[in-house]
Design a protein around this motif. Structure first.
Motif, PDB file in Angstrom:
ATOM      1  N   THR A   1      36.778  38.025  25.475  1.00  9.83           N
ATOM      2  CA  THR A   1      37.342  36.776  26.294  1.00  9.83           C
ATOM      3  C   THR A   1      39.070  37.233  26.620  1.00  9.83           C
ATOM      4  N   TYR A   2      39.223  36.620  27.713  1.00  8.72           N
ATOM      5  CA  TYR A   2      40.649  36.723  28.192  1.00  8.72           C
ATOM      6  C   TYR A   2      41.135  35.610  28.723  1.00  8.72           C
ATOM      7  N   ALA A   3      42.301  35.020  27.971  1.00  5.85           N
ATOM      8  CA  ALA A   3      42.856  33.686  28.634  1.00  5.85           C
ATOM      9  C   ALA A   3      43.571  33.890  30.063  1.00  5.85           C
ATOM     10  N   TRP A   4      43.434  32.882  30.845  1.00  2.85           N
ATOM     11  CA  TRP A   4      43.862  32.968  32.039  1.00  2.85           C
ATOM     12  C   TRP A   4      45.460  32.734  32.063  1.00  2.85           C
ATOM     13  N   THR A   5      46.008  32.171  31.174  1.00  2.00           N
ATOM     14  CA  THR A   5      47.665  32.388  31.154  1.00  2.00           C
ATOM     15  C   THR A   5      48.160  33.749  31.000  1.00  2.00           C
ATOM     16  N   ASN A   6      47.281  34.795  30.443  1.00  3.21           N
ATOM     17  CA  ASN A   6      48.033  36.021  30.274  1.00  3.21           C
ATOM     18  C   ASN A   6      47.367  37.098  31.185  1.00  3.21           C
ATOM     19  N   ILE A   7      46.821  36.629  32.632  1.00  3.11           N
ATOM     20  CA  ILE A   7      46.363  37.424  33.502  1.00  3.11           C
ATOM     21  C   ILE A   7      47.290  37.289  34.676  1.00  3.11           C
ATOM     22  N   ASP A   8      48.051  38.661  35.019  1.00  2.00           N
ATOM     23  CA  ASP A   8      49.101  38.329  36.072  1.00  2.00           C
ATOM     24  C   ASP A   8      48.468  38.579  37.490  1.00  2.00           C
ATOM     25  N   ARG A   9      47.605  39.622  37.598  1.00  2.00           N
ATOM     26  CA  ARG A   9      46.659  39.852  38.836  1.00  2.00           C
ATOM     27  C   ARG A   9      45.515  40.705  38.499  1.00  2.00           C
ATOM     28  N   VAL A  10      44.789  40.861  39.446  1.00  2.00           N
ATOM     29  CA  VAL A  10      43.598  41.618  39.228  1.00  2.00           C
ATOM     30  C   VAL A  10      43.296  42.779  40.581  1.00  2.00           C
ATOM     31  N   ASN A  11      42.690  43.769  40.498  1.00  5.83           N
ATOM     32  CA  ASN A  11      42.095  44.618  41.300  1.00  5.83           C
ATOM     33  C   ASN A  11      41.145  45.353  40.860  1.00  5.83           C
ATOM     34  N   PRO A  12      40.188  45.977  41.898  1.00  5.46           N
ATOM     35  CA  PRO A  12      38.996  46.597  41.529  1.00  5.46           C
ATOM     36  C   PRO A  12      39.282  47.817  40.789  1.00  5.46           C
ATOM     37  N   LYS A  13      38.477  48.181  39.766  1.00  4.48           N
ATOM     38  CA  LYS A  13      38.747  49.460  39.204  1.00  4.48           C
ATOM     39  C   LYS A  13      37.772  50.735  39.760  1.00  4.48           C
ATOM     40  N   ARG A  14      38.549  51.705  40.241  1.00  2.00           N
ATOM     41  CA  ARG A  14      37.892  52.896  40.782  1.00  2.00           C
ATOM     42  C   ARG A  14      37.441  53.901  39.726  1.00  2.00           C
ATOM     43  N   GLN A  15      36.518  54.424  39.533  1.00  2.00           N
ATOM     44  CA  GLN A  15      36.066  55.572  38.748  1.00  2.00           C
ATOM     45  C   GLN A  15      35.135  56.625  39.327  1.00  2.00           C
ATOM     46  N   ASP A  16      35.330  57.886  39.467  1.00  2.00           N
ATOM     47  CA  ASP A  16      34.608  58.870  39.951  1.00  2.00           C
ATOM     48  C   ASP A  16      34.061  58.368  41.400  1.00  2.00           C
ATOM     49  N   GLY A  17      35.076  57.878  42.445  1.00  2.00           N
ATOM     50  CA  GLY A  17      34.937  57.547  43.494  1.00  2.00           C
ATOM     51  C   GLY A  17      34.145  56.186  43.804  1.00  2.00           C
ATOM     52  N   ARG A  18      33.926  55.575  42.875  1.00  2.00           N
ATOM     53  CA  ARG A  18      33.157  54.202  43.109  1.00  2.00           C
ATOM     54  C   ARG A  18      33.810  53.334  42.493  1.00  2.00           C
ATOM     55  N   VAL A  19      33.614  51.827  42.952  1.00  2.00           N
ATOM     56  CA  VAL A  19      34.117  50.669  42.294  1.00  2.00           C
ATOM     57  C   VAL A  19      33.207  50.314  41.113  1.00  2.00           C
ATOM     58  N   ASP A  20      34.025  50.367  39.863  1.00  2.00           N
ATOM     59  CA  ASP A  20      33.092  49.846  38.747  1.00  2.00           C
ATOM     60  C   ASP A  20      34.177  48.833  37.944  1.00  2.00           C
ATOM     61  N   GLY A  21      33.825  47.443  38.273  1.00  2.00           N
ATOM     62  CA  GLY A  21      34.503  46.631  37.513  1.00  2.00           C
ATOM     63  C   GLY A  21      35.891  46.002  38.187  1.00  2.00           C
ATOM     64  N   VAL A  22      36.391  44.886  37.463  1.00  2.00           N
ATOM     65  CA  VAL A  22      37.588  44.317  37.931  1.00  2.00           C
ATOM     66  C   VAL A  22      38.681  44.589  36.598  1.00  2.00           C
ATOM     67  N   ARG A  23      39.733  45.080  37.091  1.00  2.00           N
ATOM     68  CA  ARG A  23      40.910  45.399  36.195  1.00  2.00           C
ATOM     69  C   ARG A  23      41.727  44.336  36.052  1.00  2.00           C
ATOM     70  N   LEU A  24      41.891  43.608  34.799  1.00  2.00           N
ATOM     71  CA  LEU A  24      42.839  42.746  34.752  1.00  2.00           C
ATOM     72  C   LEU A  24      44.349  43.051  34.158  1.00  2.00           C
ATOM     73  N   ARG A  25      44.994  42.729  35.087  1.00  2.00           N
ATOM     74  CA  ARG A  25      46.541  43.366  34.594  1.00  2.00           C
ATOM     75  C   ARG A  25      47.221  41.927  33.886  1.00  2.00           C
ATOM     76  N   GLN A  26      47.296  42.440  32.636  1.00  2.00           N
ATOM     77  CA  GLN A  26      47.953  41.066  31.593  1.00  2.00           C
ATOM     78  C   GLN A  26      49.458  41.242  31.565  1.00  2.00           C
ATOM     79  N   ILE A  27      49.932  40.137  31.216  1.00  2.00           N
ATOM     80  CA  ILE A  27      51.148  39.930  31.214  1.00  2.00           C
ATOM     81  C   ILE A  27      51.679  40.250  29.914  1.00  2.00           C
ATOM     82  N   VAL A  28      51.004  40.289  28.743  1.00  2.00           N
ATOM     83  CA  VAL A  28      51.384  40.636  27.608  1.00  2.00           C
ATOM     84  C   VAL A  28      50.159  41.424  27.003  1.00  2.00           C
TER      85      VAL A  28
END
Length: 258
Positions: free
Chosen positions: A181-208
């Motif tokens: 689980t990840y709290a909303w208050t600790n999420i700064d921004r999000v972006n798709p995660k790319r691996q081996d030329g494919r998009v595989d998941g959403v990366r959560l940029r955390q504040i702390v």
């Protein structure tokens, strides 16, 4: 009734595995007991079957094990189309509470991974147990140890599938993917995660976050909702998560141009 359930849960699950003991009135005891019952219903017969595995002189599973490992390798490289949507649920079972929220189910590829991994685990356990001599001083304790370990792993997989609602959920308390689980208050921004030329998941940029820990990734190949829809939904509710706590049905926003 809650006290009886709590006592049974304490008895069935060792305290070190519990971490912080759940509150009696969190609304999850029926779900916990159902998950434990389902896990036991699978793990007990699996363990019983593994206890009866004969020595390898009587059978040879090596070809079958290699076929399963090959199937596992192939399923991990299978990328069927994912076009699912986040669906509103009035009761979403999370780690600590039951809340309303939006749920994403496991994808077809995720189910294929789960099934092949479970079968491969059982087959590898059978192969390893079959190689252990029944009369040796070291083989006698290792056979039941391997049997119990494999059965426990399979039971834990079943437990997690029954225990939580959906593969991924967005609720007022945060984002849950599997058990994490990840709290909303600790999420700064999000972006798709790319691996081996494919998009595989959403990366959560955390504040702390811990300096040595990788940035968490939610969704991906095992989740039926594609990344662009997850990004749009997470960005939308990141600053207005209270909308998910009202209890009235909420529709996840579509990505721009979608």
């Amino acid at each position: 009734m809650l006290r009886v359930a709590e006592g049974l849960y304490r008895a069935l699950v060792p305290l070190p595995l519990l971490g912080r003991l759940p509150a009696p009135g969190d609304g999850l005891w029926a779900r916990r007991l159902l998950a434990l019952g389902a896990a036991a219903a699978v793990a007990v017969p699996v363990a019983a079957g593994l206890f009866r595995v004969p020595p390898r002189d009587d059978f040879d599973l090596s070809c079958f094990v290699w076929l399963l490992l090959g199937a596992r390798w192939l399923t991990q490289r299978w990328w069927p189309r994912r076009d699912g949507r986040l669906v509103w649920r009035s009761r979403v079972a999370g780690r600590r509470s039951v809340e309303p929220g939006l749920v994403a189910q496991r994808s077809l590829a995720g189910w294929a991974d789960l099934v092949t991994e479970t079968i491969a685990t059982a087959a590898i356990a059978v192969g390893l147990i079959g190689t252990l001599p029944e009369e040796s001083w070291w083989g006698v304790p290792l056979r039941p140890l391997l049997a119990v370990g494999a059965a426990a792993w399979i039971g834990r997989t079943v437990h997690e599938e029954v225990r939580f609602t959906g593969r991924l959920a967005l609720t007022a308390s945060g984002i849950r993917h599997g058990r994490q689980t990840y709290a909303w208050t600790n999420i700064d921004r999000v972006n798709p995660k790319r691996q081996d030329g494919r998009v595989d998941g959403v990366r959560l940029r955390q504040i702390v976050r811990q300096s040595l820990e990788p940035e968490p990734v939610v969704g991906g190949r095992d989740t039926a909702v594609p990344e662009e829809r997850l990004v749009a939904a997470i960005e939308h509710f990141r600053t207005r998560s209270e909308m998910l706590a009202v209890g009235l049905p909420v529709t996840a926003p579509e990505p721009a141009g979608g």
